[in-house]
Write an enzyme that holds these catalytic residues in place. Sequence first.
Site, PDB file in Angstrom:
ATOM      1  N   ARG A   1      38.686 -13.637  14.899  1.00 55.65           N
ATOM      2  CA  ARG A   1      39.539 -13.297  13.753  1.00 55.65           C
ATOM      3  C   ARG A   1      38.804 -12.502  12.699  1.00 55.65           C
ATOM      4  O   ARG A   1      39.418 -11.815  11.908  1.00 55.65           O
ATOM      5  CB  ARG A   1      40.083 -14.586  13.151  1.00 55.65           C
ATOM      6  CG  ARG A   1      41.560 -14.610  13.191  1.00 55.65           C
ATOM      7  CD  ARG A   1      42.064 -15.891  12.646  1.00 55.65           C
ATOM      8  NE  ARG A   1      42.333 -15.778  11.233  1.00 55.65           N
ATOM      9  CZ  ARG A   1      43.049 -16.664  10.567  1.00 55.65           C
ATOM     10  NH1 ARG A   1      43.544 -17.701  11.188  1.00 55.65           N
ATOM     11  NH2 ARG A   1      43.254 -16.524   9.279  1.00 55.65           N
TER      12      ARG A   1
ATOM     13  N   GLU B   1      56.384 -21.468  21.059  1.00 53.26           N
ATOM     14  CA  GLU B   1      55.209 -21.740  21.898  1.00 53.26           C
ATOM     15  C   GLU B   1      54.464 -22.924  21.303  1.00 53.26           C
ATOM     16  O   GLU B   1      54.569 -23.176  20.102  1.00 53.26           O
ATOM     17  CB  GLU B   1      54.258 -20.524  21.880  1.00 53.26           C
ATOM     18  CG  GLU B   1      54.858 -19.271  22.458  1.00 53.26           C
ATOM     19  CD  GLU B   1      54.220 -18.000  21.880  1.00 53.26           C
ATOM     20  OE1 GLU B   1      53.196 -18.099  21.179  1.00 53.26           O
ATOM     21  OE2 GLU B   1      54.775 -16.931  22.118  1.00 53.26           O
TER      22      GLU B   1
ATOM     23  N   ARG C   1      50.652 -11.559   7.115  1.00 54.86           N
ATOM     24  CA  ARG C   1      51.262 -12.878   7.228  1.00 54.86           C
ATOM     25  C   ARG C   1      52.702 -12.725   6.765  1.00 54.86           C
ATOM     26  O   ARG C   1      52.953 -12.479   5.599  1.00 54.86           O
ATOM     27  CB  ARG C   1      50.522 -13.847   6.302  1.00 54.86           C
ATOM     28  CG  ARG C   1      50.855 -15.291   6.540  1.00 54.86           C
ATOM     29  CD  ARG C   1      50.176 -16.162   5.495  1.00 54.86           C
ATOM     30  NE  ARG C   1      48.725 -16.056   5.502  1.00 54.86           N
ATOM     31  CZ  ARG C   1      47.919 -16.612   6.409  1.00 54.86           C
ATOM     32  NH1 ARG C   1      48.438 -17.314   7.374  1.00 54.86           N
ATOM     33  NH2 ARG C   1      46.622 -16.474   6.332  1.00 54.86           N
TER      34      ARG C   1
ATOM     35  N   LYS D   1      51.372 -24.715  19.631  1.00 56.92           N
ATOM     36  CA  LYS D   1      50.285 -24.218  18.782  1.00 56.92           C
ATOM     37  C   LYS D   1      49.002 -24.870  19.282  1.00 56.92           C
ATOM     38  O   LYS D   1      48.796 -26.069  19.121  1.00 56.92           O
ATOM     39  CB  LYS D   1      50.555 -24.580  17.320  1.00 56.92           C
ATOM     40  CG  LYS D   1      49.529 -24.000  16.383  1.00 56.92           C
ATOM     41  CD  LYS D   1      49.896 -24.252  14.945  1.00 56.92           C
ATOM     42  CE  LYS D   1      48.988 -23.470  14.010  1.00 56.92           C
ATOM     43  NZ  LYS D   1      47.575 -23.759  14.223  1.00 56.92           N
TER      44      LYS D   1
ATOM     45  N   ARG E   1      41.230 -18.259  17.769  1.00 57.03           N
ATOM     46  CA  ARG E   1      42.019 -17.057  18.050  1.00 57.03           C
ATOM     47  C   ARG E   1      41.111 -15.990  18.649  1.00 57.03           C
ATOM     48  O   ARG E   1      39.964 -15.847  18.210  1.00 57.03           O
ATOM     49  CB  ARG E   1      42.598 -16.564  16.719  1.00 57.03           C
ATOM     50  CG  ARG E   1      43.554 -15.397  16.829  1.00 57.03           C
ATOM     51  CD  ARG E   1      44.942 -15.909  17.114  1.00 57.03           C
ATOM     52  NE  ARG E   1      45.925 -14.820  17.134  1.00 57.03           N
ATOM     53  CZ  ARG E   1      46.668 -14.471  16.110  1.00 57.03           C
ATOM     54  NH1 ARG E   1      46.537 -15.107  14.951  1.00 57.03           N
ATOM     55  NH2 ARG E   1      47.548 -13.497  16.211  1.00 57.03           N
TER      56      ARG E   1
ATOM     57  N   LYS F   1      54.606 -21.423  11.511  1.00 54.76           N
ATOM     58  CA  LYS F   1      53.876 -22.504  12.186  1.00 54.76           C
ATOM     59  C   LYS F   1      54.359 -23.843  11.663  1.00 54.76           C
ATOM     60  O   LYS F   1      54.592 -24.014  10.476  1.00 54.76           O
ATOM     61  CB  LYS F   1      52.367 -22.350  11.983  1.00 54.76           C
ATOM     62  CG  LYS F   1      51.926 -22.226  10.552  1.00 54.76           C
ATOM     63  CD  LYS F   1      50.453 -21.886  10.452  1.00 54.76           C
ATOM     64  CE  LYS F   1      50.033 -21.756   8.994  1.00 54.76           C
ATOM     65  NZ  LYS F   1      48.702 -21.223   8.813  1.00 54.76           N
TER      66      LYS F   1
HETATM   67  P1  ATP Z   1      46.104 -19.231   8.921  1.00 51.12           P
HETATM   68  O1  ATP Z   1      45.949 -18.705  10.303  1.00 51.12           O
HETATM   69  O2  ATP Z   1      47.528 -19.335   8.535  1.00 51.12           O
HETATM   70  O3  ATP Z   1      45.207 -18.557   7.939  1.00 51.12           O
HETATM   71  P2  ATP Z   1      44.664 -21.427   9.719  1.00 51.12           P
HETATM   72  O4  ATP Z   1      43.444 -20.666   9.973  1.00 51.12           O
HETATM   73  O5  ATP Z   1      44.552 -22.798   9.189  1.00 51.12           O
HETATM   74  O6  ATP Z   1      45.660 -20.691   8.827  1.00 51.12           O
HETATM   75  P3  ATP Z   1      46.542 -22.239  11.493  1.00 51.12           P
HETATM   76  O7  ATP Z   1      47.252 -22.877  10.368  1.00 51.12           O
HETATM   77  O8  ATP Z   1      45.916 -23.100  12.502  1.00 51.12           O
HETATM   78  O9  ATP Z   1      45.401 -21.320  11.053  1.00 51.12           O
HETATM   79  O10 ATP Z   1      47.648 -21.256  12.164  1.00 51.12           O
HETATM   80  C1  ATP Z   1      47.512 -20.023  12.765  1.00 51.12           C
HETATM   81  C2  ATP Z   1      46.631 -20.014  13.983  1.00 51.12           C
HETATM   82  O11 ATP Z   1      47.186 -20.761  15.032  1.00 51.12           O
HETATM   83  C3  ATP Z   1      46.471 -18.664  14.628  1.00 51.12           C
HETATM   84  O12 ATP Z   1      45.590 -17.825  13.954  1.00 51.12           O
HETATM   85  C4  ATP Z   1      45.985 -19.016  16.016  1.00 51.12           C
HETATM   86  O13 ATP Z   1      44.575 -19.146  15.993  1.00 51.12           O
HETATM   87  C5  ATP Z   1      46.559 -20.384  16.258  1.00 51.12           C
HETATM   88  N1  ATP Z   1      47.543 -20.435  17.361  1.00 51.12           N
HETATM   89  C6  ATP Z   1      47.573 -21.416  18.286  1.00 51.12           C
HETATM   90  N2  ATP Z   1      48.577 -21.242  19.139  1.00 51.12           N
HETATM   91  C7  ATP Z   1      49.200 -20.096  18.798  1.00 51.12           C
HETATM   92  C8  ATP Z   1      50.337 -19.392  19.317  1.00 51.12           C
HETATM   93  N3  ATP Z   1      51.024 -19.826  20.374  1.00 51.12           N
HETATM   94  N4  ATP Z   1      50.705 -18.249  18.675  1.00 51.12           N
HETATM   95  C9  ATP Z   1      50.017 -17.798  17.608  1.00 51.12           C
HETATM   96  N5  ATP Z   1      48.952 -18.437  17.073  1.00 51.12           N
HETATM   97  C10 ATP Z   1      48.546 -19.576  17.647  1.00 51.12           C
END
Ligand code: ATP
Length: 544
Positions: A257, A235, A399, A237, A242, A405
């Site tokens: 979150r 999908e 996690r 990102k 979230r 990602k």
């Molecule tokens: P982390 O969530 O790993 O602590 P972070 O806050 O920097 O790190 P990201 O690195 O941006 O977050 O990666 C995870 C986040 O990506 C998810 O918590 C969600 O908010 C976002 N996200 C966007 N698109 C999607 C998707 N298709 N599926 C799951 N998460 C997604």
Amino acid sequence: MRRFAETCEAVAATTKKTEKVRLVADYLRSLALDDAAQAALYFTGRAFPRREEKVLAVGGSLLWQALASISGAGEAELEAAYRRHADLGEAAAEVLANRPAASGLSLRDVAAAFEELAARRGSAAKRGLLKELLGRASALEAKYLVKVITGDLRIGLKESLVEEALAAAFGRPLADVARANMLTGDIGATLRLAASDQLREARLRLFHPIGFMLASAAETPAEVIEKLPDGTLVEDKYDGVRAQAHKQGEGAKLFSRTLAELTEFPELLPALRALPGEFILDGEVVAWRAGPLPFTELQKRLGRKQPGLWLQEEIPVSFLVFDLLYHDGELLLDLPLAERRQRLVALLAGSNDARIQLAPAQLCRSAEALQQAFDVALSRGNEGLMAKAPGSAYTPGRRGQAWLKLKRPLATLDVVVTEVEFGHGKRRGLLSDYTFAVRDADRLLNIGKAYSGLTDAEIRELTEFFQQHTVVDHGFRRSVEPLVVLEVAFNNIQRSRRHSSGYALRFPRIVRRRTDKTAADIDTLERVEELFARQTARRAAKGS
Ligand code: ATP
């Protein structure tokens, strides 16, 4: 409370997770049930269960004033202690060091005081209560009271370890404990269920958010395929916040979150209510006008609890849904993702409201296909890709490797190589691992180490170059003259004691050699600090 604090000290003193778990389990087992439930909660660094929306609303400055007043230490002494420890709990213990060790304060007293603190409004009332509570505590107890009040024990005890301790204390399977804790959102209640062997009776309650499943970072499409060789659901990102949506009857709510209610997007609620049945959805709220808008747009709406209609029109949002966790009485967490997705598609099929959209997914089986999907996702204005194992269960709050990602880099920095090391495997005999630095006036400060990105030919050429420009030969490692400038990409910046800059780049990879630059032209520590501040602000806005 004394034994709770002593157990925390013992837990902090060991780095071994098994030992931490044993200490907590032994202590919990030794307590009466009510006390054990309370202690389990405090071990997670919370004053109240996650499922309750109750908060103490006691900030650092209130604590500060209360401590300064009861310790008799002036502000200056408290400040000095704080500077030494960078932790208000530790500073409290220091300024209260001359108090009697035995206070007689019980866990029940603490629970009662926390209830009162949450109920009282206004800082004057809270300050009085805080002074009374801390005034009764020994130095060691005050240290941990302050830590619970500030929400972080900092003893290396994550909630998952407290779950392990419950499992060990009552001889129950860890999976049952974790599941009950996720469903109840209350570690104390989970402890009671474990004690009476009723963990399986735990039920999900709508409008009590469950933990979000998190993703691990992958560096390249090839790494994704290596980890998910049977193909992956991919999908985009999205770069938003979230959110978990709960809907039942006429009620609909979004949670963030941090498991707090997300009230900034009221226009999404009628769209959720219009969907049939009761459910929990997982997705990302994105600023959206015919396509995704940058996060900086969405940011303008964050923190605005009651956005006016003009703001809702100025920056429209959409909820991009990618998972279905519960539907019409059925908890779907253990179903494979592919099946949850099918059910999600069916649920959203009848809706043509652009405010709730299914996040499109496709199956990818090769690194090439992933790379292509990644490029398309970026061209659509998204942050990269999420690659998910089609057969995976939804694991709340964890996690793992089932969600990966793949992000576009945060930025690139021009850095200079200061040390080099011989590589392994097919890079044996080649100087292929490079430690690199940024500049602070005329000092070079290391900030990371990169292994990947250059071609074999470039590495061979650099090996020869570094051999000729070695300053000190440590055998396996060499300090070299700061002559080779690289452009490195990375995903984020962390504070780190490992490198002299005080920072480390996460997932650094070499984009290219900058033969047109010298060490005088590389990026500075100031720029790193700027990027770090920007990243911190962004994370705070996203609540992650
Ligand atoms: P982390 O969530 O790993 O602590 P972070 O806050 O920097 O790190 P990201 O690195 O941006 O977050 O990666 C995870 C986040 O990506 C998810 O918590 C969600 O908010 C976002 N996200 C966007 N698109 C999607 C998707 N298709 N599926 C799951 N998460 C997604």
